[in-house]
Design a protein around this motif. Sequence first.
Motif, PDB file in Angstrom:
ATOM      1  N   GLU A   1     -18.081  13.705  -9.108  1.00 48.83           N
ATOM      2  CA  GLU A   1     -17.851  12.584 -10.030  1.00 48.83           C
ATOM      3  C   GLU A   1     -18.270  12.914 -11.452  1.00 48.83           C
ATOM      4  O   GLU A   1     -17.746  12.349 -12.403  1.00 48.83           O
ATOM      5  N   HIS A   2     -19.229  13.827 -11.595  1.00 49.31           N
ATOM      6  CA  HIS A   2     -19.735  14.115 -12.938  1.00 49.31           C
ATOM      7  C   HIS A   2     -19.027  15.299 -13.588  1.00 49.31           C
ATOM      8  O   HIS A   2     -19.622  16.035 -14.375  1.00 49.31           O
TER       9      HIS A   2
ATOM     10  N   TYR B   1     -18.575   4.716  -9.098  1.00 51.57           N
ATOM     11  CA  TYR B   1     -19.057   5.829  -9.909  1.00 51.57           C
ATOM     12  C   TYR B   1     -20.574   5.823  -9.872  1.00 51.57           C
ATOM     13  O   TYR B   1     -21.196   4.813 -10.198  1.00 51.57           O
TER      14      TYR B   1
ATOM     15  N   VAL C   1     -24.062   6.693 -11.327  1.00 54.15           N
ATOM     16  CA  VAL C   1     -24.625   6.969 -12.643  1.00 54.15           C
ATOM     17  C   VAL C   1     -25.221   8.382 -12.673  1.00 54.15           C
ATOM     18  O   VAL C   1     -25.104   9.098 -13.661  1.00 54.15           O
ATOM     19  N   ASN C   2     -25.848   8.760 -11.556  1.00 52.78           N
ATOM     20  CA  ASN C   2     -26.413  10.110 -11.473  1.00 52.78           C
ATOM     21  C   ASN C   2     -25.570  10.948 -10.510  1.00 52.78           C
ATOM     22  O   ASN C   2     -24.700  10.423  -9.827  1.00 52.78           O
TER      23      ASN C   2
ATOM     24  N   ALA D   1     -23.945   6.230 -18.571  1.00 54.81           N
ATOM     25  CA  ALA D   1     -22.743   6.545 -17.784  1.00 54.81           C
ATOM     26  C   ALA D   1     -21.540   6.295 -18.681  1.00 54.81           C
ATOM     27  O   ALA D   1     -21.615   5.472 -19.595  1.00 54.81           O
TER      28      ALA D   1
END
Lengths: 228, 292
Positions: free
Chosen positions: B149-150, B177, B179-180, B212
């Motif tokens: 996701e990141h 999603y 955040v981390n 985010a």
Amino acid sequence: MRPERAAVLPYGLPEREYPAFVRRWDRVYCGSSFCPGLAPAAARIAAIYRAGASAVTVLTPFVTDASLAKTVKLLGEVFRAGLRPQISVSDLGLLSALRAGPCRRASFTLGRPLSHDFLRMPAQFLKKFFAENGIAMIETDEADMASGLSSGGLKVAFHYPFRYVTMTRCCPWTGRMGNCARPACSGRRRTFTASGMPGRLLLSENAYFFRTGKPPIHPAVVRTVFTS
Amino acid sequence: MSYCTMALHRIKIQVGVGGFGELRRFVAAGADELYGGLSSVPSHVYGADNFSSPAELLRAAAEARAAGRKFFFAANEIGGRLLEHTAQVIAGLGSGVDGIIIRDLALFRRLAELKVKGFYILSTLSCCYNLRTLALYRRLGVRRLALPEHLAPDEAAGLISNRFGVGTEVFIKAREYCVNANGLCFLQFGPHNRCYCRADLYDGRRTFRMPAPSAQEQFGQLYDFVGLGARTIKVGRSPKPEGAWLVYREASGLRGLLERGLPRASFVRKALRLHAVIDKGFGFLREKERLS
């Protein structure tokens, strides 16, 4: 036997202060297991050796294709200069690229945060994987996992006094996603509290940590790594 | 960087299910692929239901296949203790499922030792951020990658257009999603396993929220991922069936917009409008919960 005593070189420490720092430890760590923007320059690694360090470990994080190419180039430069730091890898692709390229004879460690999953894999698998990939030890800050290891075989480099909690690729210092060319954190830190959270959360680089105690005394813990 | 969708591609929706009720609902609503877990095999899901036995999972897969859909088994959080059990379960499922979602390298190795072959999807939790890592997993049988996701679209371009023939999927942006970094986050505490990534943190002077990308940025990224060649939007499992349904509706709406071949700005505008409508649905659910 006494574990090897290592410490992470603080980001931004002036070069003139390296000798005093290096004298206090058996091994010096540099770089970051979390942020590719904090990779040390080859000149900085050379300066650590010049300051008298007999053993150096370079920390590396998860890497995108672009960061992987940069990291291979950087470490290739270091090895071509005749320096032989140990490399802490947190990315399987980077490990494969380094072993196929300029650092094929390097000694590796499996870095945080990759080690979180690996520590939970069967010891038999780990021993084989480590032997195949030139991995000397696994880096962790989980006292219970380190203490739970059977004493035969696996070696641990134990990080203290901060335990990894989480990380992000959306930089907490800039709010921007992805790799930054120049780190905005510059070694700064912040600590936070929140209702119901067990302890103060430390923000350092692009990761968050809790403070922990001393490293466990266990035959598998052959190295302790201090972060100031 | 901005990518044009160029052609009107067919985009698949993959959705996680916890039982037959959800399975039938999503099949009827047009989901292309479904996946589910087993209670005896950890699969990184908080509070959602699982199928109770391999036999039940196989029945669900057969039902999905009878409707012309694919069904995958999620086995993506395996510790050492459960590795052998999981490998045996996967071997037992055989060709009764269309693929397995896996994270752990040790499980891939064990399946290879057992000479079990299948369509493997590399979980987002494996943190595959580069082609070199993908090549390693491809050799272990991975045929599709759930993108971390990141990872931004320009960083993922190489992974999406890989020469190994590995397809890619993306989690529904803005709605699901983390955040981390997913799979590397241990920020849940307390009796209710509360996640602190969206909490107000206080540093003694002011509050701080973990950053985010905005919904607008994330929809732009979704457009770019599809433009680059990602062809599956993934909807995770949810502890609340009504919530899962709303997320599916959002994914379905986004697919409709993407398949229209709209310019990026127009897609993002319409996606944000849809997001706001679904937000209202979630608000209604929360209110309903509060009153009950």
